[in-house]
Enzyme design. Structure first.
Site, short mmCIF file in Angstrom:
data_model
loop_
_atom_site.label_atom_id
_atom_site.label_comp_id
_atom_site.label_asym_id
_atom_site.label_seq_id
_atom_site.Cartn_x
_atom_site.Cartn_y
_atom_site.Cartn_z
CD1 TRP A 1 1.95 -3.77 12.71
CD2 TRP A 1 3.74 -3.23 13.93
NE1 TRP A 1 1.54 -2.88 13.68
CE2 TRP A 1 2.63 -2.54 14.45
CE3 TRP A 1 4.98 -3.05 14.55
CZ2 TRP A 1 2.70 -1.69 15.55
CZ3 TRP A 1 5.05 -2.20 15.65
CH2 TRP A 1 3.93 -1.54 16.13
CG HIS B 1 -3.15 -5.69 13.72
ND1 HIS B 1 -4.05 -5.11 14.61
CD2 HIS B 1 -2.10 -4.83 13.66
CE1 HIS B 1 -3.54 -3.96 15.06
NE2 HIS B 1 -2.36 -3.78 14.50
CD GLU C 1 -4.75 3.02 12.37
OE1 GLU C 1 -3.78 2.27 12.62
OE2 GLU C 1 -4.96 3.48 11.25
CD GLU D 1 -2.68 -4.21 8.50
OE1 GLU D 1 -1.74 -3.48 8.86
OE2 GLU D 1 -3.82 -3.80 8.23
CE LYS D 2 -3.27 -15.00 6.81
NZ LYS D 2 -2.45 -14.10 5.95
CD GLU E 1 -0.65 4.78 10.41
OE1 GLU E 1 0.02 4.03 9.68
OE2 GLU E 1 -0.98 4.47 11.55
NE ARG F 1 -0.34 -0.09 4.94
CZ ARG F 1 -0.87 -0.11 6.15
NH1 ARG F 1 -2.16 0.07 6.32
NH2 ARG F 1 -0.14 -0.33 7.22
C1 GLA Z 1 -1.34 1.40 10.75
C2 GLA Z 1 -2.39 1.56 9.68
C3 GLA Z 1 -3.49 0.55 9.76
C4 GLA Z 1 -2.94 -0.80 10.16
C5 GLA Z 1 -2.22 -0.67 11.46
C6 GLA Z 1 -1.72 -2.00 12.01
O1 GLA Z 1 -1.52 2.19 11.85
O2 GLA Z 1 -2.96 2.83 9.61
O3 GLA Z 1 -4.11 0.47 8.51
O4 GLA Z 1 -2.07 -1.23 9.18
O5 GLA Z 1 -1.12 0.15 11.27
O6 GLA Z 1 -1.06 -1.84 13.24
#
Ligand code: GLA
Length: 669
Positions: free
Chosen positions: A329, A372, A321, A369-370, A162, A123
């Site tokens: 990660w 997470h 978030e 991110e499954k 972000e 991304r």
């Molecule tokens: C970032 C992104 C989210 C996600 C989280 C995972 O903060 O904005 O889309 O990827 O990390 O921790």
């Protein structure tokens, strides 16, 4: 700089004047079939969710092909949310360009410093300075604003996601063009640039703007021009801000009544964006934060929340978030311990957050991110995570009166500065081991251990009101900042600074005549040569503390300087290690080595006492509990994994469970 000309909070669709804390998550319904959406909104109500961030990564779903739009699914989700009284922070969806766009326009892909393309597949694969990307992104923003600007569920706009998380540094030809323009605005003439970059060195002198490049990979074992490197960091932050402004200006033109934000990512070592310079661009500040492992992980969370609170000018901000439990990660991803979910959330609230949101609502079954965590984990609603989430929802409902209350400033501050963060860690320096943020965090931990509140404030902000100011590794010292520090001490302020402070001006040119040039007279000391330490070397001080990383060969040049500690061993034996000069009611202290929290605690205790800054906590709670104050509310955060008796501040019999947070009314003085 950290000043907010306009602060506009969420526009709540129902009962707009009722005070409340926002609670919710990133919501990614496009990952699930329709049936799940109904279940989602029902469970959101159960959990107390009142807002979601929607469509952050939905570009390919909204615009499946050039010129083709599909809003039906999003219309339905918006209606469903609104029908359940859940407000929407709608993303502009520009974070991840779809494959049709990068296939048609590979010239939007970023290029790394080696000249390699950053391919799509993850991304944020777009150049901040690409006019082609900008045009497509703004077309999407316009389409969303025209369709949903008047939708009753709308509470705010969420620009991109972000910004700069993965694409801050782009070395492409687009970036080179924009960099030249930025430099022309900064320096006016090629000679102005030559002077600032000291290009007489190594035959780097430019005769035309077209010769100027981003700091692309240079000869192996060599070092690109340091001011070029520093300016490229400044430029890259500004280039992302240009993108932010472009989306924001369009939104403000089309939907002037809706507040606009974007989620910052102030956490850990991430420093690509100079957030104090971004805050005033937004209607309100938002941040994402993930607690890091390690002994100072909890303190780092508080440090970041504190700094964001001050970047937001003390006004409420939005935690966009964080995680309910594990992330995906880290090399090894641990679940949160009982109590940590609520403690982490409420620490942000304690430092001014009026919104507590998570990534994400429902844990993905597929995709990167499954693993997470989310508000609804793979295990479903019958899970400890969902029960904790629901409990937190109830707690936040009970804390509605906190909403809108300002952070109460502390009496001490730690100055934090992006220029020094960027420049102090550049290559070809006395030591490549120096870590700017770590030194600041160590001081913060020392404040917490002593039960002293301290604000972490941008060096460009208004810090003169603090009685004690700690400026660790304030390496970049423009003349104006030096003058402010001199005036502050002259007016009775107590300044504490450290090794590698006051060394260079804004172009990273050394202040001559002996270190620390800009602060030499204020501190009453002079250093001819730095004396950094190897990893296996330490420096013993006669106050019992041990230094690492750095020492300075200090000559005390002003008889008014008091030596607080001396080096005890080696060729530095007998030399001053920590000094304090008090020319009047104010003082300027200098710490020439890295002491770490253990060494800083006793030192800071003495310096704070002499500055008249005392703890607001009873002795038994200092170090055990972090105190933060918002309006009439005192937040007591258990820093330990033990139960802590807080009857002295919260009434007889009150105890804080391990990792728990208690909010009590401010004691009347
Ligand atoms: C970032 C992104 C989210 C996600 C989280 C995972 O903060 O904005 O889309 O990827 O990390 O921790």
């Amino acid at each position: 700089m950290s000043h907010h000309p306009r602060h506009r909070w969420l526009r709540w669709p129902s009962e707009p004047d009722r005070p409340r804390l926002a609670f919710g998550a990133d919501y990614n319904p496009e990952q699930w079939p329709r049936e799940v959406w109904r279940d989602d909104v029902r469970a959101m109500r159960t959990a107390g969710v009142n807002i979601v961030s929607l469509a952050i990564f939905s570009w390919a779903r909204i615009q499946p092909r050039a010129g083709v739009w599909d809003f039906d699914w999003l219309d339905e989700v918006m209606e469903l949310l609104h029908g359940h009284d859940i407000a929407v922070d709608l993303a502009t969806a520009t974070a991840s360009p779809p494959p049709w766009l990068t296939a048609a326009h590979p010239e939007i892909l970023p290029v790394d410093r080696d000249g390699h393309t950053r391919w799509p597949g993850a991304r944020q694969h777009w150049r901040p300075t690409s006019p082609v990307f900008r045009e497509h992104a703004l077309a999407l923003v316009r389409a969303l604003a025209e369709r949903y600007g008047a939708h009753p569920a709308m509470a705010a706009w969420h620009i991109n996601n972000e910004l700069g998380c993965h694409n801050a540094y782009d070395y492409s030809d687009d970036a080179a063009r924009a960099f030249r323009l930025w430099l022309r605005q900064r320096y006016g003439t090629v000679d102005g640039l030559n002077d600032a970059w000291a290009t007489t060195f190594w035959s780097q002198r430019f005769s035309d703007w077209e010769q100027v490049l981003p700091p692309r990979l240079a000869a192996p074992g060599s070092f690109p021009n340091p001011t070029q490197q520093l300016d490229f960091k400044r430029f890259s932050s500004d280039a992302l801000r240009e993108h932010l402004r472009a989306e924001r200006d369009l939104l403000r033109a089309l939907t002037p009544d809706l507040p606009v934000t974007t989620n910052f990512l102030l956490m850990g070592d991430g420093n690509t964006v100079n957030y104090p310079e971004w805050a005033a661009e937004l209607d309100f500040v938002a941040n994402d934060h993930y607690r890091l492992p390690g002994p100072q992980g909890r303190d780092e969370l508080s440090f970041s929340a504190n700094l964001i609170g001050n970047i937001a000018g003390g006004l409420p901000w939005y935690l966009m978030e964080h995680s309910t439990s594990a992330v995906n990660w880290q090399p090894v991803n641990k679940a949160k311990l009982p109590g940590e979910l609520a403690r982490d959330s409420l620490t942000h609230v304690a430092h001014g957050a009026d919104a507590v949101c998570f990534f994400q609502w429902r844990q993905s079954a597929g995709g990167a991110e499954k693993y997470h965590s989310a508000m609804i984990p793979h295990a479903g609603e019958d899970s400890a995570v969902f029960r904790s989430v629901t409990e937190l929802g109830a707690t936040l409902r009970d804390l509605a009166a906190v909403a809108g209350t300002p952070r109460e400033p502390a009496r001490a501050a730690i100055l934090f500065d992006w220029d020094s963060w960027w420049a102090a860690e550049q290559d070809s320096h006395p030591s490549d081991r120096l870590r700017y943020r770590q030194e600041a965090l160590d001081w913060y931990t020392a404040f917490l251990e002593l039960g002293l509140r301290a604000d972490v404030v941008p060096a460009g902000g208004a810090w003169e009101r603090y009685e004690l100011v700690v400026a660790p590794v304030l390496y970049v010292m423009p003349a104006a900042l030096s003058q402010r520090l001199h005036a502050y001490v002259g007016a009775g302020g107590h300044l504490v600074t450290t090794y590698f402070s006051g060394i260079v001006d804004e172009h990273e040119h050394v202040w001559l005549g002996g270190y620390p040039g800009a602060l030499r007279d204020l501190l009453g000391i002079r250093i001819e040569e730095f004396a950094p330490l190897h990893d296996d070397e330490t420096a013993e001080l006669d106050d019992g503390s041990t230094g690492t990383l750095w020492t300075d060969r200090i000559d005390v040049v002003d008889p008014a300087v008091e030596v607080l500690a001396r080096y005890k061993t080696g060729e530095m034996a007998g030399r001053a290690a920590i000094t304090r000069r008090a020319p009047g009611p104010g003082s300027a202290s200098y710490v020439s080595t890295r002491l770490g929290p253990a060494g800083l605690i006793p030192l800071l205790a003495g310096l704070a006492a002499r500055a008249g800054v005392t703890s607001e906590l009873p002795a038994a709670l200092r170090g055990q509990v972090e105190l933060a104050v918002r309006g009439p509310h005192r937040f007591l955060i258990n820093r330990t994994d033990r139960e802590v008796d807080v009857s002295a501040v919260a009434g007889p019999g009150s105890a804080l469970a391990p990792r728990a947070v208690l909010v009590v009314p401010q004691a009347r003085s």
